[in-house]
Design an enzyme around this catalytic site. Structure first.
Site, short mmCIF file in Angstrom:
data_model
loop_
_atom_site.label_atom_id
_atom_site.label_comp_id
_atom_site.label_asym_id
_atom_site.label_seq_id
_atom_site.Cartn_x
_atom_site.Cartn_y
_atom_site.Cartn_z
N HIS A 1 -8.20 3.55 -5.02
CA HIS A 1 -7.60 4.29 -3.91
C HIS A 1 -8.68 4.95 -3.05
CE1 HIS A 1 -4.30 6.85 -2.17
NE2 HIS A 1 -5.32 7.67 -1.96
N GLU A 2 -9.56 5.69 -3.69
CA GLU A 2 -10.59 6.42 -2.93
C GLU A 2 -11.55 5.45 -2.23
OE1 GLU A 2 -10.09 9.49 -2.30
OE2 GLU A 2 -8.56 9.77 -3.84
N HIS B 1 -10.18 4.51 1.03
CA HIS B 1 -10.51 5.53 2.05
C HIS B 1 -11.97 5.36 2.50
CE1 HIS B 1 -6.91 7.95 2.10
NE2 HIS B 1 -6.95 8.24 0.82
N GLU C 1 -4.30 6.81 4.84
CA GLU C 1 -3.62 6.53 3.57
C GLU C 1 -3.21 5.06 3.49
OE1 GLU C 1 -3.82 8.76 1.39
OE2 GLU C 1 -2.42 8.17 -0.17
#
Ligand code: ZN
Length: 498
Positions: free
Chosen positions: A263-264, A267, A292
């Site tokens: 997830h990170e 980003h 997101e």
């Protein structure tokens, strides 16, 4: 009188100076969250508060404000025009807030955060409740100062996602309610997936090795990226070639670190691949939903796909033979995609996740249109969890106190989480038409995928709003149908529903 070129030089110098302060503050916060000893916090925070004051002075510089008004009347190229528009909006709205009110608001919000932390530790909502009620009132007033003619909640929604409003979110969440709630009910009745092996004991040191492997697979390169450890994972983009992510390890849940790091890194790629010409400017400030969409894309649409898991699974299995030697790839794939209605948003699976957001959206909307009494919030919170997910909230820690957002007066933020997931689905739909995803993933070749994201999304930064980016890249604006269809197809298959 300055000519256009001179005016732009002054503006650029000002943005450079501001970005220098921002870099130092961001570095200090990253350090504070990751490696700095807790007992030095007071000293750090006192100095950082001074820095925040300095940066505030720079941001409200009246000479720059005047300059922006002049620039607005000039013939500008597309990029400069957008920059001036965004900066001018900031200046105008800040100027409308009375300074005394702003100070009181900041104080109230700091007190609320401290109270929230204590309340969560002691699992006692009454500690936080008066602060929350006060913040709601403050935030409403703040929105009215800034945009006196707008509905306060609309202003808040627009803050986090330019162009989004109650009407668009209502349609989106109505669709989620209508299509996903029945699916979740069916899935919940059919518990055919096992995931006990995910919750075996996984010592931290070996997890760190796995993260190295996964970062490498994703192309999160040490030449521009760094991974630290913090209590709550986050990403901080200092500049295009200095992007920091953090992770945290749960020794009783192997999928926690795996999916939080993917997830990170999603980003991080966004921050890394924004047009280099936008560095250090307001055009790096991408909206929450758009950001997101990229983390969710990598986490769910790539990371939870079998062809991707296949790359790291043999390594993981070898690291933890004691837990996984009898678990084959298919079983592991199903395990990390299990659906289980639960109380805590950050631990939610992909299918029930948007319901956690739906609940927060309905509560926030109700608070600000007056249909929900803020005094009753915790009771209604629990009621909604029972109504939508059929789970009973037994402690405030796992209920209304679970998220940090409201304690920082961030109302209107939550809906962007669900929006991001849905936007990711639309991108996924179009990407599949151009790339043979599974064969790329099986080869462990993610470059074509991250390059595609760069061209279609990342490079634009904040040059356009979400809908414009989608229209430019895919000739279609936001369409939540892709999200619903994707989830239905995936989970009907996984749970063998007809
Ligand atoms: Zn995120």
């Amino acid at each position: 009188m300055m000519d256009l070129k001179e005016k732009l030089t002054v503006l650029n110098k000002w943005e450079f100076k501001k970005s220098a302060y921002e870099l130092l503050i961001a570095t200090a916060y990253f350090d504070d969250e990751t490696i700095a000893p807790k007992s030095g916090q007071n000293y750090r925070y006192e100095r950082l508060a001074l820095m925040a004051g300095e940066i505030y002075e720079i941001s409200v510089d009246p000479k720059i404000k005047e300059l922006l008004f002049e620039l607005e009347k000039e013939e500008l190229d597309e990029v400069t025009k957008r920059k001036v528009k965004l900066l001018k909006k900031e200046f105008e709205e800040t100027a409308k807030i009375p300074q005394d009110f702003y100070k009181a608001f900041t104080k109230a919000s700091l007190e609320a955060q401290a109270a929230w932390m204590r309340a969560k530790e002691q699992d006692d909502y009454t500690i936080f409740k008066p602060h929350l009620i006060k913040l709601i009132d403050y935030q409403k007033k703040m929105a009215l100062y800034r945009r006196p003619d707008s509905d306060p909640y609309e202003t808040m929604l627009d803050d986090y996602e330019e162009g989004m409003n109650k009407k668009a979110y209502d349609e989106f969440f109505d669709l989620i309610k209508k299509e996903l709630l029945p699916l979740i009910e069916k899935v919940a009745k059919k518990q055919i997936i096992k995931d006990d092996f995910i919750h075996a004991y996984y010592p931290k040191d070996k997890q760190a090795k796995l993260m190295e492997k996964i970062n490498c697979l994703l192309g999160f390169d040490k030449s521009w990226g760094y991974m630290g450890i913090s209590a709550h994972p986050f990403t901080s983009g200092f500049s295009n070639n200095d992007v920091r992510v953090t992770t945290s390890y749960d020794e009783h849940n192997i999928s926690s670190a795996i999916y939080s790091i993917i997830h990170e890194v999603g980003h991080a790629f966004y921050e890394h691949q924004i047009d280099a010409a936008f560095e250090g400017t307001v055009l790096k400030n991408v909206s929450s939903g758009m950001h997101e969409s990229q983390s969710r894309f990598l986490e769910n649409y790539i990371g939870r796909r079998k062809s991707f898991i296949k790359n790291y699974y043999p390594y993981l299995q070898d690291l933890y033979k004691e837990n996984l030697k009898d678990v084959d790839l298919d079983e592991f794939y199903r395990g990390v995609n299990i659906v289980r209605p639960s109380l805590v948003r950050v631990d939610a699976d992909e299918l029930t996740y948007p319901i956690h957001i739906l609940i927060r959206y309905e509560l926030e909307k109700g608070i600000f249109d007056g249909s929900i009494d803020p005094n009753e919030l915790d009771r209604i919170w629990n009621e909604y969890y029972e109504k939508y997910l059929h789970v009973k909230v037994r402690s405030a820690k796992e209920g209304i106190l679970q998220d940090i957002h409201w304690s920082g007066a961030s109302f209107g933020y939550f809906p962007t989480y669900a929006l991001g997931s849905a936007v990711a689905s639309e991108i996924f739909h179009y990407m599949k038409k151009e790339l043979d995803l599974d064969s790329l993933l099986e080869k462990g070749d993610l470059k074509a995928i991250t390059d595609y994201l760069k061209v279609k999304v990342h490079r634009y930064g904040a040059l356009y709003d979400l809908n414009t980016v989608l229209k430019k890249s895919f000739k279609e604006g936001f369409n939540p149908r892709y999200y619903i269809d994707y989830l239905k197809e995936k989970y009907q298959k996984l749970y063998q529903l007809d």
